[in-house]
Design an enzyme around this catalytic site. Structure first.
Site, PDB file in Angstrom:
ATOM      1  CG  HIS A 227      22.770  72.280  85.915  1.00  0.00           C
ATOM      2  ND1 HIS A 227      23.560  72.568  87.002  1.00  0.00           N
ATOM      3  CD2 HIS A 227      23.411  72.823  84.844  1.00  0.00           C
ATOM      4  CE1 HIS A 227      24.627  73.255  86.608  1.00  0.00           C
ATOM      5  NE2 HIS A 227      24.559  73.417  85.299  1.00  0.00           N
ATOM      6  CD  GLU A 228      22.833  71.887  81.026  1.00  0.00           C
ATOM      7  OE1 GLU A 228      22.896  73.010  80.501  1.00  0.00           O
ATOM      8  OE2 GLU A 228      23.803  71.334  81.564  1.00  0.00           O
ATOM      9  CG  HIS A 231      22.774  76.958  82.650  1.00  0.00           C
ATOM     10  ND1 HIS A 231      23.267  77.745  83.654  1.00  0.00           N
ATOM     11  CD2 HIS A 231      23.574  75.860  82.618  1.00  0.00           C
ATOM     12  CE1 HIS A 231      24.318  77.151  84.209  1.00  0.00           C
ATOM     13  NE2 HIS A 231      24.512  76.001  83.600  1.00  0.00           N
ATOM     14  CB  CYS A 243      23.381  74.719  94.662  1.00  0.00           C
ATOM     15  SG  CYS A 243      21.994  75.406  93.746  1.00  0.00           S
TER      16      CYS A 243
HETATM   17 ZN   LIG Z   1      25.798  74.382  83.980  1.00  0.00          ZN
HETATM   18 ZN   LIG Z   2      22.393  77.646  94.312  1.00  0.00          ZN
END
Ligand SMILES: [Zn+2]
Ligand SMILES: [Zn+2]
Length: 314
Positions: A227-228, A231, A243
């Site tokens: 996730h990070e 970003h 998601c």
């Molecule tokens: Zn985030």
């Molecule tokens: Zn997504």
């Protein structure tokens, strides 16, 4: 309970800030057009594997208003992309770790490579070093040492950042706090400086939740790290589907999320990394086959097949 949720939300929000991409609606060249058109078709093939976003009380979207971001909006946003000179993701363990935590970090490096198609290097463990008194504290009731995130982000990591790093992600076993008014934080990153620190301290296998995941520490570490990293390549929080790129307020919400990007976010990633979705799904399936999670492997093989089917039909 409510107060703790709000606090936790604020903590995660602090640890999950996103650098705004430069606004630029540049027209894509014809070759890029073709590539994005193809991905627009391919992403439709995997829609059935994901659930539309369903917000529960106390969830991220229950407390935050976010617009989400489609594949097309991402393309128009002039995102930060890996460059030939800066494309390696470094994972730096800091402190002492249990066997289970070491395994989780090694597998996170492997999963990251299959997930993003970038070189990933797992560095050797290093000690915490000398933390100044104003960047550490003890939680009184537990006598638990906590380290302020600024020690990692400002003092330690910038000195270790290699020139060819797309990102330097530190994992530590110490509990973290971002400032005096906070009780703790899971992690924090500064994307402009390309460094982030995440704590494994609170992610352990204490209880099996609704998905009965016996490998909870690994699953959570994978989700947070992927996730990070998303970003870091300007991907915003996802609001369309449940998601991996959706924001989360608490670990229960993290646990409900899949170990993969939804169709929109997958297309962004495939475009950003020049990564063929079929190749990517097969690489992720191979990871889970090797690591004994047949159910995860099967879903990725099915996704690869679904995308291949679209290609054959067009
Ligand atoms: Zn985030
Ligand atoms: Zn997504």
């Amino acid at each position: 309970m409510k107060a703790s949720i709000v606090l936790l939300f604020a903590l995660l929000a602090a640890g999950c800030s996103l650098q705004e991409p430069l606004a630029d609606n540049a027209n894509l060249p014809a070759k890029e057009d073709k590539r994005s058109e193809r991905l627009s078709r391919q992403k439709e093939a995997v829609v059935r594997f994901f659930r539309p976003m369903a917000v529960q009380e106390g969830d991220w979207l229950d407390t935050q208003k976010e617009p989400g971001e489609t594949f097309e909006e991402y393309l128009a946003s002039n995102p930060t992309l890996p460059t030939p000179a800066r494309r390696t993701i470094y994972i730096q363990p800091i402190g002492k770790f249990t066997g289970e935590q070491k395994r989780a970090m090694a597998l996170t490096a492997e999963y990251m490579k299959a997930f993003y198609n970038l070189p990933v290097k797992l560095n050797a463990e290093i000690p915490l070093g000398n933390v100044p008194p104003d960047k550490q504290r003890k939680i009184e009731y537990k006598n638990n040492l906590q380290i302020r995130t600024a020690y990692f982000l400002d003092d330690l990591l910038p000195k270790l950042l290699p020139n060819d790093a797309a990102a330097l992600i530190a994992f530590t076993n110490y509990d973290l706090y971002p400032g005096d008014t906070w009780s703790f934080v899971f992690g924090q990153a500064t994307f402009s400086e390309r460094v982030g620190v995440y704590s494994l301290y609170r992610l352990s296998n204490i209880a099996f939740g609704r998905d009965n995941d016996k490998d909870r520490l690994l699953t959570r570490a994978l989700k947070i790290a992927m996730h990070e990293t998303g970003h870091m390549f300007s991907m915003k929080h996802c609001t369309k589907y449940e998601c991996l790129m959706s924001g989360t307020n608490h670990l229960d919400e993290t646990d409900r999320r899949p170990l993969d990007d939804c169709p929109e976010c997958m297309a962004k990633l495939a475009w950003a990394m020049h990564y063929d979705p079929v190749e990517r799904y097969n690489a992720l399936a191979a990871f889970w086959e090797k690591n004994g999670r047949a159910a995860e492997a099967k879903i990725f093989r099915e996704k690869a097949k679904a995308v291949k089917g679209v290609e054959a039909a067009s």
